[in-house]
Design a protein around this motif. Structure first.
Motif, short mmCIF file in Angstrom:
data_model
loop_
_atom_site.label_atom_id
_atom_site.label_comp_id
_atom_site.label_asym_id
_atom_site.label_seq_id
_atom_site.Cartn_x
_atom_site.Cartn_y
_atom_site.Cartn_z
N GLY A 50 -1.00 16.85 -3.30
CA GLY A 50 0.29 16.38 -2.80
C GLY A 50 0.25 15.14 -1.94
N PHE A 51 -0.90 14.57 -1.69
CA PHE A 51 -0.95 13.35 -0.89
C PHE A 51 -0.58 12.17 -1.77
CE2 PHE A 51 -3.09 9.62 0.93
CZ PHE A 51 -2.58 9.65 2.21
N SER A 52 0.45 11.45 -1.35
CA SER A 52 0.90 10.29 -2.14
C SER A 52 0.89 9.01 -1.32
CB SER A 52 2.30 10.55 -2.70
OG SER A 52 3.20 10.79 -1.63
N GLY A 53 0.37 9.09 -0.11
CA GLY A 53 0.27 7.89 0.73
C GLY A 53 0.51 8.23 2.18
N GLY A 54 0.08 7.33 3.05
CA GLY A 54 0.26 7.54 4.48
C GLY A 54 -0.90 6.93 5.25
N ARG A 55 -1.17 7.49 6.40
CA ARG A 55 -2.27 7.00 7.22
C ARG A 55 -3.56 7.71 6.79
NH1 ARG A 55 1.75 7.32 11.67
NH2 ARG A 55 2.34 5.17 12.01
N ILE A 56 -4.60 6.91 6.59
CA ILE A 56 -5.88 7.46 6.12
C ILE A 56 -6.96 7.06 7.12
CG2 ILE A 56 -7.62 7.38 4.29
CD1 ILE A 56 -5.28 6.58 2.37
N LEU A 57 -7.75 8.05 7.55
CA LEU A 57 -8.93 7.79 8.37
C LEU A 57 -10.13 8.04 7.48
CD1 LEU A 57 -10.54 7.33 10.98
CD2 LEU A 57 -10.28 9.77 11.45
N LYS A 58 -10.94 7.01 7.29
CA LYS A 58 -12.16 7.15 6.47
C LYS A 58 -13.35 6.99 7.40
CE LYS A 58 -14.87 7.52 2.97
NZ LYS A 58 -15.94 8.32 3.52
N SER A 59 -13.89 8.13 7.82
CA SER A 59 -15.09 8.08 8.65
C SER A 59 -16.29 7.92 7.72
CB SER A 59 -15.22 9.36 9.47
OG SER A 59 -15.27 10.47 8.62
N GLY A 115 -11.92 0.93 -1.91
CA GLY A 115 -11.88 -0.01 -3.02
C GLY A 115 -11.46 0.61 -4.34
N ILE A 116 -11.66 1.93 -4.47
CA ILE A 116 -11.30 2.62 -5.72
C ILE A 116 -9.98 3.39 -5.57
CG2 ILE A 116 -12.11 4.41 -7.34
CD1 ILE A 116 -14.95 3.52 -6.76
N MET A 117 -9.38 3.33 -4.41
CA MET A 117 -8.11 4.04 -4.17
C MET A 117 -7.08 3.67 -5.24
SD MET A 117 -5.59 3.75 -0.84
CE MET A 117 -6.96 3.90 0.28
N PRO A 118 -6.38 4.66 -5.79
CA PRO A 118 -5.33 4.36 -6.78
C PRO A 118 -4.25 3.46 -6.18
CG PRO A 118 -5.81 6.72 -6.71
CD PRO A 118 -6.53 6.09 -5.55
N ASP A 119 -3.75 2.55 -6.99
CA ASP A 119 -2.72 1.61 -6.52
C ASP A 119 -1.49 2.33 -5.98
OD1 ASP A 119 -4.18 -0.71 -6.97
OD2 ASP A 119 -3.46 -0.89 -9.04
N SER A 120 -1.12 3.45 -6.60
CA SER A 120 0.07 4.17 -6.15
C SER A 120 -0.08 4.65 -4.70
CB SER A 120 0.36 5.36 -7.07
OG SER A 120 -0.74 6.26 -7.07
N ILE A 121 -1.28 4.99 -4.29
CA ILE A 121 -1.52 5.40 -2.90
C ILE A 121 -1.74 4.18 -2.02
CG2 ILE A 121 -3.15 6.62 -1.39
CD1 ILE A 121 -3.55 8.65 -3.64
N ARG A 122 -2.47 3.20 -2.54
CA ARG A 122 -2.78 1.98 -1.79
C ARG A 122 -1.51 1.28 -1.30
NH1 ARG A 122 -7.00 -2.05 -2.10
NH2 ARG A 122 -8.13 -0.56 -3.35
N GLN A 123 -0.49 1.24 -2.13
CA GLN A 123 0.72 0.49 -1.81
C GLN A 123 1.51 1.09 -0.64
OE1 GLN A 123 2.59 0.49 -5.64
NE2 GLN A 123 1.20 -1.06 -6.45
N VAL A 124 1.28 2.36 -0.34
CA VAL A 124 2.04 3.01 0.73
C VAL A 124 1.13 3.65 1.77
CG1 VAL A 124 4.14 3.38 -0.63
CG2 VAL A 124 2.29 5.09 -0.71
N SER A 125 -0.06 3.06 1.96
CA SER A 125 -1.01 3.63 2.90
C SER A 125 -1.58 2.56 3.82
CB SER A 125 -2.18 4.29 2.14
OG SER A 125 -1.73 5.38 1.39
N SER A 126 -2.02 3.02 4.97
CA SER A 126 -2.83 2.19 5.86
C SER A 126 -4.13 2.95 6.10
CB SER A 126 -2.11 1.91 7.18
OG SER A 126 -1.93 3.11 7.90
N VAL A 127 -5.21 2.21 6.31
CA VAL A 127 -6.52 2.84 6.44
C VAL A 127 -7.20 2.37 7.71
CG1 VAL A 127 -8.83 3.04 5.41
CG2 VAL A 127 -6.81 2.97 3.93
N VAL A 128 -7.79 3.31 8.42
CA VAL A 128 -8.73 3.01 9.49
C VAL A 128 -10.08 3.48 8.97
CG1 VAL A 128 -9.46 3.54 11.84
CG2 VAL A 128 -7.03 3.26 11.32
N ALA A 129 -11.02 2.54 8.85
CA ALA A 129 -12.34 2.87 8.34
C ALA A 129 -13.35 2.70 9.47
CB ALA A 129 -12.69 1.95 7.17
#
Length: 187
Positions: A142-151, A160-174
């Motif tokens: 059910g995750f379709s986008g949002g804030r992502i923490l990638k530890s 880099g491999i994130m689907p475009d549908s999620i990428r377009q509506v997400s922000s990432v802290v890596a």
């Protein structure tokens, strides 16, 4: 949280294409691509330059030190520096790792070397197939986008491999504790 509040990942953020070679085969090839990527990384100037596709591929193939721990062995390196190569084990180490280790000593700071050595136990990368399967599972959950923490972000393969549908509506802290690996991800 509203999706409108999310600052999306910029379209210019490196996207790993389906035809990209992410992992060189064999220890010698991985060592060579790591040294080449570090050499390129150290030559880049800030602010971040536009990289050629060949330069992006060179950085993409950086795999860290998880499968290359032997390059950081202290005793054979010390013996090599002192010109003492009497035993077969040291001679083999010198043939396999000596020139790369010497170049790494010149390219990296002592802090970067210490972090590289420390990363040998946990610097392992995930295959493209597994990353894609994880993104498919996350979508099915059910995750379709949002804030992502990638530890333990490594060089950014999950991003880099994130689907475009999620990428377009997400922000990432890596987050990545190895300085070189984290710097590779920035490009």
């Amino acid at each position: 949280m509203l999706l409108a509040d999310i600052e999306p990942i910029p379209p210019s953020y490196f996207r790993i294409g389906s035809d990209a070679v992410m992992f060189p085969v064999g220890e010698a090839a991985r060592l060579k691509t790591n040294v080449n990527a570090i050499r390129l990384l150290k030559s880049l100037q800030f602010p971040k330059p536009d990289l050629t596709p060949q330069e992006q591929e060179q950085l993409l193939q950086y795999v860290g030190w998880g499968g290359l721990a032997k390059v950081w062995e202290q005793e054979p390196f010390r013996l090599m520096q002192e010109g003492k190569t009497a035993d077969a084990v040291t001679e083999r180490w010198i043939r396999q790792y000596g020139s790369a280790r010497l170049e790494l000593e010149n390219l990296l700071t002592s802090k970067e070397i210490a972090l590289a050595e420390a990363s040998t136990l946990n610097a392992h990368y995930t295959s493209r197939l597994l990353v894609e399967a994880i993104w498919q599972a996350v979508s099915r959950f059910g995750f379709s986008g949002g804030r992502i923490l990638k530890s333990a972000a490594g060089t950014g393969h999950f991003i880099g491999i994130m689907p475009d549908s999620i990428r377009q509506v997400s922000s990432v802290v890596a987050v990545e504790k190895d300085l070189i690996t984290g710097a590779v991800r920035l490009y």
